[in-house]
Design a protein around this motif. Structure first.
Motif, PDB file in Angstrom:
ATOM      1  N   ARG A 231       5.112   7.361   3.134  1.00 12.96           N
ATOM      2  CA  ARG A 231       4.929   6.009   2.576  1.00 12.96           C
ATOM      3  C   ARG A 231       4.679   4.994   3.691  1.00 12.96           C
TER       4      ARG A 231
ATOM      5  N   ASP B 117       1.150   2.881   4.510  1.00 10.97           N
ATOM      6  CA  ASP B 117       1.110   1.418   4.620  1.00 10.97           C
ATOM      7  C   ASP B 117       0.387   0.992   5.896  1.00 10.97           C
TER       8      ASP B 117
ATOM      9  N   LYS C 266      -3.418  -0.954   5.839  1.00  9.61           N
ATOM     10  CA  LYS C 266      -3.388  -2.392   6.103  1.00  9.61           C
ATOM     11  C   LYS C 266      -4.737  -2.932   6.575  1.00  9.61           C
TER      12      LYS C 266
ATOM     13  N   ALA D 203       1.995  -0.950 -11.314  1.00  6.11           N
ATOM     14  CA  ALA D 203       2.717  -0.633 -10.085  1.00  6.11           C
ATOM     15  C   ALA D 203       4.162  -0.242 -10.380  1.00  6.11           C
ATOM     16  N   SER D 204       4.784  -0.933 -11.306  1.00  4.50           N
ATOM     17  CA  SER D 204       6.178  -0.618 -11.633  1.00  4.50           C
ATOM     18  C   SER D 204       6.286   0.750 -12.297  1.00  4.50           C
TER      19      SER D 204
ATOM     20  N   ARG E 176       5.893   3.461  -9.604  1.00  2.72           N
ATOM     21  CA  ARG E 176       7.092   3.670  -8.786  1.00  2.72           C
ATOM     22  C   ARG E 176       8.120   4.531  -9.529  1.00  2.72           C
TER      23      ARG E 176
ATOM     24  N   GLU F 123       0.032   4.304  -5.055  1.00  2.00           N
ATOM     25  CA  GLU F 123       1.059   3.274  -4.860  1.00  2.00           C
ATOM     26  C   GLU F 123       0.773   2.460  -3.605  1.00  2.00           C
ATOM     27  N   ALA F 124       0.440   3.149  -2.505  1.00  2.00           N
ATOM     28  CA  ALA F 124       0.194   2.451  -1.243  1.00  2.00           C
ATOM     29  C   ALA F 124      -1.040   1.566  -1.333  1.00  2.00           C
TER      30      ALA F 124
ATOM     31  N   ARG G 136      -0.206  -1.479  -3.362  1.00  2.00           N
ATOM     32  CA  ARG G 136       0.671  -2.358  -2.583  1.00  2.00           C
ATOM     33  C   ARG G 136      -0.135  -3.100  -1.513  1.00  2.00           C
ATOM     34  N   ALA G 137      -1.012  -2.395  -0.820  1.00  2.00           N
ATOM     35  CA  ALA G 137      -1.805  -3.007   0.244  1.00  2.00           C
ATOM     36  C   ALA G 137      -2.748  -4.073  -0.295  1.00  2.00           C
TER      37      ALA G 137
ATOM     38  N   ASN H 207      -2.201  -5.794  -3.139  1.00  2.00           N
ATOM     39  CA  ASN H 207      -1.452  -6.725  -4.005  1.00  2.00           C
ATOM     40  C   ASN H 207      -1.890  -6.617  -5.462  1.00  2.00           C
TER      41      ASN H 207
ATOM     42  N   ASP I 155      -0.998  -5.422  -9.252  1.00  2.00           N
ATOM     43  CA  ASP I 155       0.076  -5.054 -10.180  1.00  2.00           C
ATOM     44  C   ASP I 155      -0.404  -4.070 -11.235  1.00  2.00           C
TER      45      ASP I 155
END
Length: 320
Positions: free
Chosen positions: A179, A183, A187, A233-234, A237, A273-274, A277-278, A280, A282
Motif C-alpha cells: 500500500r 502511494d 503520486k 472508495a469506502s 476498503r 484503492e491506491a 486515493r491518489a 481523490n 470517492d
C-alpha cells in the motif's frame, strides 16, 4: 478479435459495422498465463510460445467456422515485455497466418479512452478513465476521443501478485508495505493525470473493476450492460479487509470472480484503492466497454488500420 493478454487468450466474435453498435456474438477463452511464464532472462518460455501458437490456430478455425469476415489480433504487456517477442510473433505468423499487433501501454490507454468516451458520449464532459490489467495500469484524462493525457504504469494485478503477494492468503505485512509503495509510485503519475483539468466523470473499466464493483454490491452481469454500476472508495476498503484474509480458492467461490483471476484479486483491489486515493476519487462509474471495444471502434472508424495494429485479415486465409 483475438486478445492476447497476460492471463488469457480471448476470442471475441463481434457483429460490427461503421456507425453501429458492436454486438458480441460469442466468446472463447484459453488460460495460458503468459506473464507467469516469462523466464529469468526475460524470454517467454518455449512451451508457452508453443501453446500460444496452438491456441491462436484453434481460435482462427473457430472464427472461420463462425463466419467471421475479418480477424484482428493484438497483444498487451506479457508479449510486449518478453525479450523474444519478435521471434514468438514470427512463429505465430508462420504457423497460423495471423499477424499480431503489439500495443504500447500508452496506446492501450488511448484505445480504452476511446471506448469509454463512445459509451458515455459527449455529454459526460471531461472523463478520467482507469483500467487495471494483468501487467499494467492504464489511465487517461480528456474531453475528446483522443485524450489530453494517456499513461501506462507497470502496476497490473498479476504483476503485483507475483512480485509482492505470493502467499495464500497474502501476508498482511506485505499488504501494508505494498500500500505504501503504491502511494509513492502513483503520486507523480496522479499529478500528471490531473494536470489537464478536473474530470466531470471518473470511470473504471476492465474485468478487475467489474469484479470489485460486483463484490461491493453492484448489479450482476445478468442485469445487462446498461445498468449503472459504481465502485466507492469506502466499499473498496471494506472489501479489501474481507478478501485479503481469504485463500485463492475461497475468493474463486465469490459471485462475480473468475477462478483464473481469483489469485490476483487482492492486488487488483489494492491498485484500485491506491489510484482512487491518489486521484481523490470517492466513486468510479463502471464502464462495460474497455480495450477490446476501443480496438474495434478504431478499426471501424478508418478504411486503413493505423499504426497501432496491423490491418484485418481474412478469417479464411491460408495457414502454413
Amino acid at each position: 478479435m483475438l486478445d492476447i493478454g497476460s492471463n488469457t487468450v480471448h476470442l471475441l466474435v463481434v457483429d460490427a459495422h461503421r456507425g453501429g453498435h458492436p454486438a458480441p456474438m460469442s466468446s472463447t477463452k484459453s488460460v495460458l498465463r503468459l506473464a507467469e511464464r516469462i523466464e529469468a532472462d526475460g524470454r517467454l518460455a518455449a512451451d508457452a510460445a508453443t501453446e500460444l501458437v496452438e491456441a491462436i490456430g484453434e481460435f482462427t478455425r473457430i472464427a472461420s467456422t463462425s463466419g467471421c469476415e475479418q480477424v484482428m489480433a493484438f497483444a498487451t504487456s506479457a508479449v510486449r515485455d518478453a525479450t523474444n517477442s519478435d521471434d514468438v510473433l514470427t512463429e505465430v505468423l508462420t504457423k497460423t497466418g495471423v499477424q499480431i499487433g503489439v500495443l504500447s501501454g500508452r496506446d492501450e490507454a488511448r484505445l480504452t479512452s476511446l471506448a469509454v468516451r463512445r459509451w458515455y458520449g459527449w455529454s459526460a464532459g471531461r472523463i478520467l478513465a482507469l483500467d487495471i490489467g494483468g501487467g499494467s495500469l492504464e489511465m487517461s484524462n480528456g474531453v475528446d476521443e483522443e485524450p489530453d493525457v494517456a499513461l501506462s504504469v507497470p502496476l497490473g494485478a498479476g504483476r503485483l501478485t507475483r512480485d509482492w503477494l505470493p502467499g495464500d492468503p497474502p501476508d498482511r505485512r506485505r499488504i501494508s508495505v505494498l500500500r505504501d509503495w503504491l502511494d509513492a509510485e502513483l503520486k507523480p503519475v496522479a499529478a500528471e493525470l490531473r494536470a489537464p483539468g478536473r474530470p466531470d466523470l471518473a470511470v473504471g473499466s476492465s474485468k478487475t473493476f467489474r469484479s470489485l464493483a460486483r463484490l461491493t454490491g453492484a448489479a450482476p452481469s445478468s442485469a445487462g450492460p446498461r445498468v449503472r454500476r459504481q465502485l466507492t472508495a469506502s466499499g473498496l476498503r471494506q472489501l479489501i479487509a474481507f478478501i485479503s484474509r481469504m485463500t485463492r480458492a475461497d475468493r474463486a467461490d465469490l459471485e462475480g470472480v473468475n477462478a483464473e483471476r481469483a489469485g490476483q484479486l487482492v492486488a487488483g483491489a489494492l491498485v484500485a484503492e491506491a489510484a482512487m486515493r491518489a486521484l481523490n476519487l470517492d466513486t468510479l462509474d463502471i464502464c462495460p466497454w474497455a480495450l477490446r471495444e476501443g480496438v474495434i471502434l478504431r478499426r471501424l472508424d478508418s478504411d486503413v488500420f493505423d499504426d497501432e495494429l496491423p490491418g484485418p485479415q481474412s478469417a479464411n486465409s491460408d495457414q502454413n
